[in-house]
Design a protein around this motif. Structure first.
Motif, PDB file in Angstrom:
ATOM      1  N   ASP A   1      -6.221   8.998  -0.514  1.00 12.19           N
ATOM      2  CA  ASP A   1      -8.252   9.036  -0.409  1.00 12.19           C
ATOM      3  C   ASP A   1      -8.481   7.190  -0.884  1.00 12.19           C
ATOM      4  O   ASP A   1      -9.676   6.977  -0.945  1.00 12.19           O
ATOM      5  N   ARG A   2      -7.363   6.528  -1.758  1.00 15.27           N
ATOM      6  CA  ARG A   2      -8.061   5.487  -1.664  1.00 15.27           C
ATOM      7  C   ARG A   2      -7.435   3.975  -0.133  1.00 15.27           C
ATOM      8  O   ARG A   2      -7.779   3.402  -0.448  1.00 15.27           O
ATOM      9  N   GLY A   3      -6.851   5.264   0.610  1.00 12.46           N
ATOM     10  CA  GLY A   3      -6.655   4.528   1.695  1.00 12.46           C
ATOM     11  C   GLY A   3      -5.022   4.014   2.041  1.00 12.46           C
ATOM     12  O   GLY A   3      -4.649   2.781   2.823  1.00 12.46           O
ATOM     13  N   ASN A   4      -4.252   4.407   0.783  1.00  9.02           N
ATOM     14  CA  ASN A   4      -3.038   4.351   0.748  1.00  9.02           C
ATOM     15  C   ASN A   4      -1.952   4.887   1.686  1.00  9.02           C
ATOM     16  O   ASN A   4      -2.507   6.293   1.918  1.00  9.02           O
TER      17      ASN A   4
ATOM     18  N   GLU B   1      -5.074  11.618  -4.229  1.00  8.74           N
ATOM     19  CA  GLU B   1      -6.316  10.291  -4.688  1.00  8.74           C
ATOM     20  C   GLU B   1      -5.473   8.801  -3.909  1.00  8.74           C
ATOM     21  O   GLU B   1      -6.129   7.953  -3.543  1.00  8.74           O
ATOM     22  N   ILE B   2      -4.348   8.809  -4.379  1.00  7.22           N
ATOM     23  CA  ILE B   2      -3.972   7.716  -3.988  1.00  7.22           C
ATOM     24  C   ILE B   2      -4.404   7.600  -2.303  1.00  7.22           C
ATOM     25  O   ILE B   2      -4.271   6.748  -1.383  1.00  7.22           O
TER      26      ILE B   2
ATOM     27  N   LYS C   1       1.037  -1.689  -0.337  1.00  2.29           N
ATOM     28  CA  LYS C   1       0.053  -0.165   0.386  1.00  2.29           C
ATOM     29  C   LYS C   1       0.801   1.477  -0.020  1.00  2.29           C
ATOM     30  O   LYS C   1       0.878   2.513  -0.229  1.00  2.29           O
TER      31      LYS C   1
END
Length: 610
Positions: free
Chosen positions: A412-415, A409-410, A369
């Motif tokens: 916000d995807r939990g990464n 963006e990354i 991640k």
């Protein structure tokens, strides 16, 4: 008002000057225009009034002076009115959330241009529309503005700065609600709104009223506390930091960085760096340097080297005037100073931040991640580290606006986004600021230097270790100065039609070209449909050549300066330590590029000044 220009036959110019004198309330810029009119200085007036500064994704940047082509009080008001209207259309809760405004220490006495005054006028525009404004009461580093946008969930941020540009310039940098610089289509929407709101609103000049408004708040103390509390989370070796005897010199190059870097070192429990006294305090004249840009290398660091020699310090850190960039130099055993390139420092910081993350992570799957980013003209060293270590690497278009937005963006995807960098000495060492940040980068570099000192290892030795493990990545970047857009266009069009229409070169001297990517036209020979994956823009020139020997070269135009830049890198496989051969191969490649790709227009270009 009679401008006295009616006899020139240029009605458009006459009208532009009339309108300016009707709108402008700054006595200095109004007087400068009136003097030009009295002298009949039509050419000078045309320079000031023929074309409005273009608002782009980098906001505005231009010389301070009178007229629509310069940074001044009226153009600041017009720009802010347009930006305000665009925000009103974009956010229903703008009046609840508000905006933040920061500024550097630039000033231009002949035209009355002053970053603090510009920031106050911008605040007055928003307050006239009943929008809350968080206006810093003192100069701040640029990174404080995106940090504030994110920390306080504001709709937007404005930083009045020209960063490392010459002293006569100023700028207007804009951040969106995600804490990153704006990208298209916001720039076009804001530019359109500016054109529709050129007449100053009744209260736009009224800074006295605005500064007394209950809608105006000063975030300085809160943000100062929260920012340093946040970057403290990236400090991993407090005991070593306290015990390390390494000595470091820091220069802020007459900019805003001094007190903030001192505070960052304190937050990391590091010994405070020695400050270059002559360059410590903000000075808009930048009296000790020709260009206030540490990227230019040794000339800017002369005083730092002298202080380091006096104090027996081994490392120099330098910020640019708005403290969003960081340069590093180290004294070698030979007694010479090595100024690290942006790519070399990117390799060191990327290695360090990943090493620290790895040491404190017990979950073997967590690496999947983790992400790191760099711009497409920067070194591919992070890609090599990612391949071996198992995290994700992405490249973006040039500029932190792209890396900041992609990082969001990354995230916000939990990464996790550990690190991002660009070769122009810009580093994002913490995802709490979605832009380059020379203050946190200075502290994190300071900790890395202290840690390596306890292992009796220098930065240059560690860099060699990184290259041996992950493969040497040698780069050589430079530029030509060119003020003629036709010359620039002809150079790039020749490359696109090299041996017939729509044909790119297949070789450059003795070097074979394996792939071509053109992000102006959207062509990429490596893709099955020959369509580039990264966004394209016809308003800027950018072509990348990949060579069969592992070399990569990109030629592009600058968005803020009259330059054609070229970036080259030779990427070797891990274990290949024949540095002499690799350096010669890269030198030969650069010479071939200059000879074969620049030669036809070389007599119309100025080389990079020494």
């Amino acid at each position: 008002m009679d401008t006295g220009l009616s006899s020139t036959g240029d009605n458009q110019l006459d009208q532009a000057v009339r309108q300016w004198l009707q709108y402008d309330k700054n006595p200095k810029t109004a007087s400068l225009v009136q003097d030009l009119v009295k002298k009949g200085a039509v050419d000078e007036l045309k320079k000031c009034f023929s074309s409005r500064m273009e608002f782009g994704t980098a906001g505005l940047r231009a010389a301070m002076g009178p007229g629509i082509s310069c940074m001044n009080e009226l153009t600041i008001i017009q720009t802010t009115q347009g930006f305000c209207r665009y925000l009103e259309q974009s956010f229903e809760n703008l009046k609840e959330r508000g905006v933040v405004i920061g500024y550097d220490a630039r000033a231009h006495p002949p035209s009355g241009g002053d970053s603090k005054r510009f920031a106050s006028l911008a605040a007055a525009v928003f307050i006239s529309r009943e929008i809350p404004v968080y206006l810093f009461s003192d100069i701040t580093p640029t990174p404080f503005v995106p940090f504030t946008v994110s920390h306080m969930s504001l709709c937007a941020g404005i930083m009045v700065t020209a960063s490392h540009n010459p002293k006569q310039d100023n700028g207007y940098k804009v951040y969106w609600e995600n804490g990153a610089q704006i990208v298209s289509p916001h720039d076009k929407g804001i530019a359109k709104a500016i054109d529709e709101n050129l007449a100053p609103w009744p209260e736009s000049w009224n800074t006295e009223e605005a500064l007394r408004s209950s809608l105006l708040k000063d975030p300085f103390q809160e943000i100062h506390t929260e920012y340093f509390k946040t970057i403290q989370k990236h400090c991993h070796h407090r005991e070593i930091n306290k015990s390390s005897g390494v000595k470091i010199v820091h220069t802020s190059v007459h900019g805003v960085g001094h007190s903030f870097v001192q505070a960052a070192f304190k937050a990391f429990d590091l010994h405070p760096p020695y400050a270059v006294e002559e360059q410590k305090d903000p000075d808009p004249e930048f009296p000790t340097v020709k260009y206030p840009n540490p990227e230019e290398g040794e000339g800017v660091l002369t005083l730092s080297f002298a202080l380091a020699d006096k104090e027996e310090a081994s490392v120099v850190l330098a910020n640019d005037p708005d403290a969003d960039r960081l340069a590093v130099a180290e004294k070698q055993e030979s007694g010479q100073w090595q100024v690290f390139t942006g790519n070399e420092l990117g390799a060191l910081l990327g290695w360090w931040i990943f090493s620290c993350w790895k040491k404190q992570t017990t979950d073997a799957e967590a690496v999947k991640k983790v992400h790191m980013l760099s711009s497409t003209v920067s070194s591919k060293i992070l890609r090599a580290i990612a391949v071996k270590e198992g995290f994700h690497f992405e490249e973006t278009l040039t500029g932190f606006k792209w890396m900041g937005n992609r990082a969001k963006e990354i995230l916000d995807r939990g990464n996790t986004v550990l690190f991002a960098f660009e070769e122009a000495i810009g580093y994002m060492c913490s995802s709490s600021v979605l832009d380059k940040d020379g203050v946190s980068a200075a502290a994190i570099a300071g900790e890395m230097i202290s840690y390596l000192a306890t292992k009796n290892t220098s930065l240059s030795q560690q860099l060699t270790t990184i290259y041996i493990e992950y493969g040497y990545h040698l780069s050589k970047n430079s530029y030509f100065i060119c003020h003629d857009q036709n010359v620039i266009r002809s150079l790039f069009e020749r490359l696109r039609n090299f041996s017939g229409q729509e044909s790119y070169p297949t070789e450059c001297g003795r070097f074979s070209i394996a792939a071509v990517r053109d992000l102006t036209t959207g062509y990429d020979s490596n893709q099955p449909n020959h369509k580039a994956i990264l966004p394209t823009s016809r308003s800027s020139q950018m072509i990348t050549f990949t060579f069969s020997n592992g070399g990569v070269a990109t030629m592009r135009t600058s968005g803020t300066e009259p330059k054609i830049k070229y970036y080259t890198e030779l990427c070797a496989a891990p274990g290949n330590s024949d540095v002499t051969h690799l350096k010669k191969e890269l030198d030969d490649l650069v010479n071939a590029i200059v000879e074969n790709f620049f030669e036809p227009v070389k007599n119309k270009l100025q080389p990079k000044p020494e």
